[in-house]
Motif scaffolding. Sequence first.
Motif, PDB file in Angstrom:
ATOM      1  N   LEU A 242       0.822  -1.203   0.000  1.00  0.00           N
ATOM      2  CA  LEU A 242       0.000   0.000   0.000  1.00  0.00           C
ATOM      3  C   LEU A 242       0.864   1.264   0.000  1.00  0.00           C
ATOM      4  CD1 LEU A 242      -2.814  -0.957   2.553  1.00  0.00           C
ATOM      5  CD2 LEU A 242      -3.065  -0.722   0.077  1.00  0.00           C
ATOM      6  N   ALA A 243       1.870   1.282   0.876  1.00  0.00           N
ATOM      7  CA  ALA A 243       2.723   2.468   0.989  1.00  0.00           C
ATOM      8  C   ALA A 243       3.595   2.646  -0.246  1.00  0.00           C
ATOM      9  CB  ALA A 243       3.589   2.362   2.246  1.00  0.00           C
ATOM     10  N   ALA A 244       4.119   1.536  -0.792  1.00  0.00           N
ATOM     11  CA  ALA A 244       4.968   1.628  -1.983  1.00  0.00           C
ATOM     12  C   ALA A 244       4.173   2.096  -3.196  1.00  0.00           C
ATOM     13  CB  ALA A 244       5.620   0.277  -2.262  1.00  0.00           C
TER      14      ALA A 244
ATOM     15  N   GLN B 162      -7.348   0.923  -3.216  1.00  0.00           N
ATOM     16  CA  GLN B 162      -8.418   0.792  -2.220  1.00  0.00           C
ATOM     17  C   GLN B 162      -8.195  -0.465  -1.399  1.00  0.00           C
ATOM     18  OE1 GLN B 162     -11.139   2.652  -1.179  1.00  0.00           O
ATOM     19  NE2 GLN B 162     -11.191   1.059   0.392  1.00  0.00           N
ATOM     20  N   PRO B 163      -7.975  -0.320  -0.092  1.00  0.00           N
ATOM     21  CA  PRO B 163      -7.793  -1.505   0.760  1.00  0.00           C
ATOM     22  C   PRO B 163      -9.105  -2.020   1.339  1.00  0.00           C
ATOM     23  CG  PRO B 163      -7.233   0.459   1.992  1.00  0.00           C
ATOM     24  CD  PRO B 163      -7.702   0.924   0.645  1.00  0.00           C
ATOM     25  N   PHE B 164      -9.145  -3.327   1.578  1.00  0.00           N
ATOM     26  CA  PHE B 164     -10.232  -3.974   2.309  1.00  0.00           C
ATOM     27  C   PHE B 164      -9.620  -4.990   3.261  1.00  0.00           C
ATOM     28  CE2 PHE B 164     -12.498  -2.674  -1.564  1.00  0.00           C
ATOM     29  CZ  PHE B 164     -13.630  -2.083  -1.028  1.00  0.00           C
ATOM     30  N   LYS B 165     -10.376  -5.346   4.301  1.00  0.00           N
ATOM     31  CA  LYS B 165      -9.974  -6.390   5.228  1.00  0.00           C
ATOM     32  C   LYS B 165     -11.023  -7.484   5.207  1.00  0.00           C
ATOM     33  CE  LYS B 165      -7.827  -8.585   8.553  1.00  0.00           C
ATOM     34  NZ  LYS B 165      -6.459  -9.125   8.422  1.00  0.00           N
ATOM     35  N   SER B 166     -10.622  -8.703   4.864  1.00  0.00           N
ATOM     36  CA  SER B 166     -11.540  -9.824   4.913  1.00  0.00           C
ATOM     37  C   SER B 166     -11.621 -10.336   6.343  1.00  0.00           C
ATOM     38  CB  SER B 166     -11.066 -10.945   3.983  1.00  0.00           C
ATOM     39  OG  SER B 166     -11.884 -12.083   4.101  1.00  0.00           O
TER      40      SER B 166
ATOM     41  N   ALA C 137      -7.345   0.359  10.204  1.00  0.00           N
ATOM     42  CA  ALA C 137      -6.735   1.657  10.515  1.00  0.00           C
ATOM     43  C   ALA C 137      -5.322   1.736   9.957  1.00  0.00           C
ATOM     44  CB  ALA C 137      -6.724   1.885  12.023  1.00  0.00           C
ATOM     45  N   PHE C 138      -4.580   0.619   9.978  1.00  0.00           N
ATOM     46  CA  PHE C 138      -3.251   0.590   9.358  1.00  0.00           C
ATOM     47  C   PHE C 138      -3.364   0.752   7.850  1.00  0.00           C
ATOM     48  CE2 PHE C 138      -2.267  -1.418  13.415  1.00  0.00           C
ATOM     49  CZ  PHE C 138      -1.018  -0.891  13.713  1.00  0.00           C
ATOM     50  N   HIS C 139      -4.339   0.073   7.240  1.00  0.00           N
ATOM     51  CA  HIS C 139      -4.545   0.209   5.800  1.00  0.00           C
ATOM     52  C   HIS C 139      -4.789   1.666   5.417  1.00  0.00           C
ATOM     53  CE1 HIS C 139      -6.302  -4.177   5.592  1.00  0.00           C
ATOM     54  NE2 HIS C 139      -5.033  -4.145   5.969  1.00  0.00           N
ATOM     55  N   THR C 140      -5.622   2.329   6.199  1.00  0.00           N
ATOM     56  CA  THR C 140      -5.956   3.721   5.913  1.00  0.00           C
ATOM     57  C   THR C 140      -4.728   4.613   6.012  1.00  0.00           C
ATOM     58  OG1 THR C 140      -8.236   3.417   6.661  1.00  0.00           O
ATOM     59  CG2 THR C 140      -7.382   5.663   6.674  1.00  0.00           C
ATOM     60  N   ALA C 141      -3.914   4.383   7.037  1.00  0.00           N
ATOM     61  CA  ALA C 141      -2.691   5.171   7.193  1.00  0.00           C
ATOM     62  C   ALA C 141      -1.743   4.958   6.022  1.00  0.00           C
ATOM     63  CB  ALA C 141      -1.998   4.807   8.504  1.00  0.00           C
ATOM     64  N   ALA C 142      -1.666   3.729   5.519  1.00  0.00           N
ATOM     65  CA  ALA C 142      -0.725   3.418   4.440  1.00  0.00           C
ATOM     66  C   ALA C 142      -1.223   3.863   3.081  1.00  0.00           C
ATOM     67  CB  ALA C 142      -0.447   1.911   4.415  1.00  0.00           C
ATOM     68  N   SER C 143      -2.524   3.782   2.841  1.00  0.00           N
ATOM     69  CA  SER C 143      -3.067   4.051   1.511  1.00  0.00           C
ATOM     70  C   SER C 143      -3.646   5.445   1.337  1.00  0.00           C
ATOM     71  CB  SER C 143      -4.169   3.035   1.185  1.00  0.00           C
ATOM     72  OG  SER C 143      -5.304   3.253   2.015  1.00  0.00           O
TER      73      SER C 143
END
Length: 441
Positions: free
Chosen positions: A25-27, A36-40, A48-54
């Motif tokens: 995500l960060a790269a 767009q991230p999702f968590k299954s 919250a980590f996904h949001t910070a990275a993306s």
Amino acid sequence: MIPPGLMISAPASGTGKTTLMLGLLAALRAQGVTVQPFKSGPDYIDPAFHTAASGRASFNLDSWSMNRARIDGLIGNAEGAELILGEGSMGLFDGVAIPGACGNGASADIAAMMGWPVVLVLDVSGAAQSVAATALGFKTMRPDVTLAGVVLNRVASPRHETLVRVGMEQVGVKVLGALPRRKEVEMPERHLGLVQAGEQENMPQILAEAAAFVAAHVDIDALRAAAMGGVESHVAPAIITPPGQRIALAQDRAFAFVYPHLLAGWRAAGAEVLPFSPLADEKPDDSADVCWLAGGYPELHAGTLAAATVFRKGLRDFAQTRPVHGECGGYMAMGAGIVDADGVRHEMAGLLRLETSFAKRKMHLGYRKADLNVGIPGYDAKARLRGHEFHYASILEEPDAPLAHITDSNDVTVAETGSLRRFEGGGQASGTFFHLIAEAP
């Protein structure tokens, strides 16, 4: 346009999914790619980590708790992105024994439903060519799930990598990357999982290091090329009834667990969310018509909460005339007291007579179904709810009126009923140990 996607998964927890996910995500964000991230699954920390990275809000997708219409509606959040990355929970095929709304909760359900190929993270420490047998099994177990390739993790040396690659060639599995052992990019953990994103003061540095690490060792172009499943349009989001028009929401380090799709749904329905911090000794906004105490870690801040007299009195006053509802940590903070890990009891708000203890921890984990005995904010009496419970608190007393009949995913009755207490002024206090995900289909 909904872009194509990939599911980042693994054979088991602790294999390196989150390291790869955050690094990707960060790269990609650094390269100017909108992801767009999702968590299954029901995890409430990783988004919250996904949001910070993306830089984009991440949402949970859960095949046990959510029906297909709700999942399709949530996929609409990917509108305008160039790629979707979903992060799985536990192992790819891990779920419950009895299927729920549209699956058993496994990440494979979401991958198959959305047509996202799987990038499998394999911990190759202690093995070489034999790892290919694991990859082959994952490639063939479900015909409706496509394996895009593998990322090797915890590679010991160039020679080790070569040997593992030989095995993968023999079974026709593509290697998309090889991550050497590197402890400094691993995320700190505590008893409910990763330390929350909001508590990581060096988050930008963590993400930058993860991005550089993944970019140096993963073929990101090949990984992007493997993505599939894009569609021209999306289904309108399922309507979520908010608990009130103006919602006082406890939000700080002690109360941070609330599913992003619920907050987004409340706001989409026109509700206004009014955050306040119990740790800062703030009380719920008096203009609110309902108060919601999210889950979190009150046990780590029990002394501070016990000393927060403005918060505790304000919450009690609020509940005399309006509803207050708490989930897990919020429920415990509404109780009479919490015994911390050292055996010290701390007085809580006292809206309910619940007593909990962390002096002798016991894990409570799993999906929950609740048939409400009485209404709670946003749901009428007899509503059927689905959610997830994950905590280590032992219940010393839960003597108030039972809020619901609660069962697990196998339809076995769960002793923790939740609690309800009504007040003469027309208000009420209610709480459950499970986190609400969706109303049952």
